[in-house]
Scaffold this motif. Structure first.
Motif, short mmCIF file in Angstrom:
data_model
loop_
_atom_site.label_atom_id
_atom_site.label_comp_id
_atom_site.label_asym_id
_atom_site.label_seq_id
_atom_site.Cartn_x
_atom_site.Cartn_y
_atom_site.Cartn_z
N ASP A 43 50.58 31.62 54.44
CA ASP A 43 49.22 31.11 54.65
C ASP A 43 48.20 32.24 54.69
O ASP A 43 47.08 32.09 54.21
CB ASP A 43 49.16 30.28 55.93
CG ASP A 43 49.95 28.98 55.81
OD1 ASP A 43 49.94 28.37 54.72
OD2 ASP A 43 50.58 28.56 56.81
N MET A 44 48.59 33.37 55.24
CA MET A 44 47.69 34.53 55.29
C MET A 44 47.36 35.06 53.91
O MET A 44 46.22 35.37 53.60
CB MET A 44 48.32 35.67 56.11
CG MET A 44 48.33 35.45 57.59
SD MET A 44 49.26 36.72 58.49
CE MET A 44 48.65 38.24 57.80
N LEU A 45 48.38 35.18 53.08
CA LEU A 45 48.20 35.85 51.78
C LEU A 45 47.33 35.06 50.81
O LEU A 45 46.76 35.64 49.90
CB LEU A 45 49.57 36.15 51.15
CG LEU A 45 50.44 37.13 51.94
CD1 LEU A 45 51.74 37.40 51.20
CD2 LEU A 45 49.71 38.43 52.26
N LYS A 46 47.20 33.76 51.02
CA LYS A 46 46.37 32.96 50.10
C LYS A 46 44.89 32.96 50.49
O LYS A 46 44.06 32.44 49.75
CB LYS A 46 46.91 31.54 50.01
CG LYS A 46 46.71 30.71 51.26
CD LYS A 46 47.27 29.30 51.11
CE LYS A 46 47.02 28.48 52.35
NZ LYS A 46 47.54 27.13 52.25
N TYR A 92 40.66 38.08 47.28
CA TYR A 92 41.71 37.82 48.27
C TYR A 92 41.55 38.80 49.41
O TYR A 92 41.18 39.96 49.23
CB TYR A 92 43.09 37.94 47.64
CG TYR A 92 43.46 36.72 46.84
CD1 TYR A 92 43.95 35.58 47.47
CD2 TYR A 92 43.30 36.70 45.46
CE1 TYR A 92 44.26 34.44 46.73
CE2 TYR A 92 43.61 35.57 44.72
CZ TYR A 92 44.10 34.44 45.37
OH TYR A 92 44.41 33.33 44.66
N LEU A 93 41.86 38.34 50.60
CA LEU A 93 41.73 39.16 51.80
C LEU A 93 42.68 40.36 51.75
O LEU A 93 42.33 41.45 52.20
CB LEU A 93 42.01 38.29 53.03
CG LEU A 93 41.41 38.72 54.35
CD1 LEU A 93 39.93 39.00 54.26
CD2 LEU A 93 41.70 37.68 55.41
N PHE A 94 43.86 40.13 51.20
CA PHE A 94 44.86 41.20 51.11
C PHE A 94 45.23 41.40 49.64
O PHE A 94 46.27 40.94 49.17
CB PHE A 94 46.08 40.84 51.95
CG PHE A 94 45.70 40.45 53.36
CD1 PHE A 94 45.17 41.40 54.23
CD2 PHE A 94 45.81 39.15 53.80
CE1 PHE A 94 44.78 41.05 55.51
CE2 PHE A 94 45.43 38.79 55.09
CZ PHE A 94 44.91 39.74 55.94
N PRO A 95 44.35 42.10 48.92
CA PRO A 95 44.52 42.22 47.46
C PRO A 95 45.67 43.13 47.05
O PRO A 95 45.94 44.14 47.69
CB PRO A 95 43.18 42.79 47.00
CG PRO A 95 42.67 43.54 48.18
CD PRO A 95 43.17 42.80 49.39
N SER A 96 46.28 42.75 45.97
CA SER A 96 47.31 43.57 45.34
C SER A 96 46.63 44.62 44.48
O SER A 96 45.54 44.40 43.97
CB SER A 96 48.20 42.68 44.45
OG SER A 96 49.07 43.48 43.69
#
Length: 180
Positions: A43-46, A92-96
């Motif tokens: 849920d965090m990663l989305k 995204y909050l935590f981008p790749s």
């Protein structure tokens, strides 16, 4: 699936924060976000920047399909404000670092947590550790297992006690006082 533990010691939590921040603001923010919301990693990663701009994070949990409202704490709000400054609403909050506007994957989040665990000599640590750490410390602050059960969306208080490691704490305490 491996069984993971919460991080019980606030000094270790602070150490992990410093360690992750020295590596990457994204990794630091992922950890801070996880231990302050209790969300599952999927849920965090989305989440995108736009999802954390209000007073609450509102989402549909992937595991349960239920709508969830999470109040953003003052601590998390302060960190998010600094972290998202200059980011686009759709990012995204935590981008790749691989590909344009994609979040990191679950296995990368796991590697980040395992690297921190290794640095601090911790065992039984994974991405779910953030959620369990949140639950453990929320219970320590409130002593309200029903509240923690509701926040974590568990069906039974006993499940929540075991989940956040309180059963283990009670057994350890009893064994420490035991002797024949």
């Amino acid at each position: 699936m491996n069984f993971v533990q919460p991080i019980r010691d606030p000094a270790v939590i602070d150490g992990i924060k410093e360690f992750l921040r020295s590596e990457s603001e994204r990794n630091y923010m992922m950890f801070v976000f996880g231990i302050n919301t209790g969300l599952r990693i999927q849920d965090m990663l989305k989440l995108r920047v736009r999802d954390v701009q209000g007073e609450h994070i509102i989402l549909i949990e992937m595991k349960t399909g239920k709508k969830k409202w999470i109040k953003i704490t003052a601590t998390l709000r302060r960190e998010l404000k600094k972290y998202t400054e200059g980011m686009e609403q759709n990012e995204y909050l935590f981008p790749s670092r691989q590909g344009e506007n994609k979040p990191i994957k679950r296995d990368m989040a796991y590697k980040i947590m395992r690297k921190a665990a290794k640095h601090f000599g911790l065992v039984d640590i994974g991405t779910h550790t953030m959620r369990k750490t949140f639950g453990y410390h929320m219970y320590q602050k409130t002593k309200d297992i029903t509240l923690v059960q509701t926040i974590l969306n568990h069906s039974d208080k006993a499940i929540t006690m075991r989940y956040i490691g309180m059963d283990q704490n009670r057994m350890d305490d009893a064994m420490s006082r035991f002797g024949l």
